[in-house]
Enzyme design. Structure first.
Site, mmCIF file in Angstrom:
data_model
loop_
_atom_site.group_PDB
_atom_site.id
_atom_site.type_symbol
_atom_site.label_atom_id
_atom_site.label_comp_id
_atom_site.label_asym_id
_atom_site.label_seq_id
_atom_site.Cartn_x
_atom_site.Cartn_y
_atom_site.Cartn_z
ATOM 1 N N HIS A 62 58.242 15.449 67.996
ATOM 2 C CA HIS A 62 57.863 14.480 66.960
ATOM 3 C C HIS A 62 58.995 13.514 66.621
ATOM 4 C CE1 HIS A 62 59.649 17.414 63.963
ATOM 5 N NE2 HIS A 62 60.031 16.266 63.407
ATOM 6 N N ASP B 64 56.157 21.315 70.269
ATOM 7 C CA ASP B 64 56.954 20.300 69.568
ATOM 8 C C ASP B 64 58.364 20.210 70.132
ATOM 9 O OD1 ASP B 64 57.449 18.242 67.806
ATOM 10 O OD2 ASP B 64 58.037 19.560 66.164
ATOM 11 N N GLY C 44 65.881 14.660 59.083
ATOM 12 C CA GLY C 44 66.907 14.240 60.026
ATOM 13 C C GLY C 44 67.501 15.392 60.809
ATOM 14 N N ASN C 45 67.322 16.629 60.306
ATOM 15 C CA ASN C 45 67.784 17.814 61.023
ATOM 16 C C ASN C 45 66.866 18.178 62.190
ATOM 17 O OD1 ASN C 45 69.370 19.304 58.266
ATOM 18 N ND2 ASN C 45 70.272 19.264 60.301
ATOM 19 N N SER C 46 65.659 17.621 62.201
ATOM 20 C CA SER C 46 64.708 17.957 63.259
ATOM 21 C C SER C 46 65.310 17.706 64.636
ATOM 22 C CB SER C 46 63.432 17.121 63.110
ATOM 23 O OG SER C 46 62.676 17.532 62.003
#
Length: 235
Positions: free
Chosen positions: A114, A146, A218-220
């Site tokens: 994503h 994902d 933002g850590n994704s």
């Protein structure tokens, strides 16, 4: 005489109870670090930090939060729900931010699907490399898990070592490394809170590691590493 007998039994019980308590080591009896010793995981995770990158993408989207791209992360819509979906969407060019993990010295990077899904451009910045920016190519994506793989044209990169996540235990110390809120690399710490979590509804294939380390927008796509700095999961 009956009262004396009762008193003796009571004293005997208290003595037994006191012995049971003493069997457990007190805080004072546990080994303490010597004065002047600094406890730090810096050496353990310094190599893993060099392998975590910042990812920025641009694409034309309908967004409910044009002034705050972090809140368009599907992760946060999933967990905060209705208040996110009630906003009227607007079509605009959106820049989004995420993280990734270098897995080979020739530029292959793993991240969340994503983070790069539908992106017109994908750019990678390596904080440990004077913030040099690279244009990335999407190699492969898997929406059901994902996960995605992208690649930059670079050589001799620092890359993360892999741990066997099946050997992870509840209570293990872990670190989440990424680019929260677009302010640059940061590290948060915690423990593994649970293993084999399913039914969360984020992806079709679910076998998650749950941690109490702080995970922010933002850590994704960033790294979850153990106390040796080895990768056990993608945030």
């Amino acid at each position: 005489m009956k009262l004396l007998t009762t008193f003796i039994i009571l004293i005997s019980s208290l003595n037994l109870f006191a012995l049971e308590i003493k069997d457990a080591p007190s805080n004072l009896e546990r080994e303490m670090p010597k004065q002047g010793i600094l406890l730090s995981y810096n050496e353990s995770i310094k190599d893993a930090r060099k392998a975590v990158v910042n990812i920025s993408t641009t694409k034309i989207v309908e967004t409910r939060y044009p002034n705050n791209p972090f809140f368009n992360d599907p992760f946060f819509e999933q967990f905060f729900g209705k208040q996110f979906r009630e906003q009227a969407p607007q079509k605009r060019q959106q820049g989004s931010l995420g993280s990734g993990v270098i897995i080979s010295n020739d530029g292959y990077i793993i991240t969340n699907n994503h983070v790069i899904n539908g992106a017109d451009t994908v750019k990678v910045t390596i904080p440990s490399d004077d913030n040099t920016e690279y244009e990335a190519k999407i190699i492969g994506t898997d929406e059901k898990s994902d996960l995605a793989v992208i690649k930059i044209e670079a050589k001799n990169l620092n890359f993360v070592k892999f741990a066997d996540s099946s050997e992870a235990k509840v209570g293990d110390v872990v670190f989440a490394i990424g680019n929260p809120f677009g302010v640059g690399e940061s590290v948060t710490s915690g423990i593994i809170s649970a293993l084999n979590k399913t039914g969360v509804g984020i992806a079709a294939y679910e076998n998650f590691i749950q941690t109490d380390a702080s995970i922010n927008p933002g850590n994704s796509g960033g790294a979850l590493v153990d106390s040796t700095g080895a990768l056990i999961g993608i945030n």
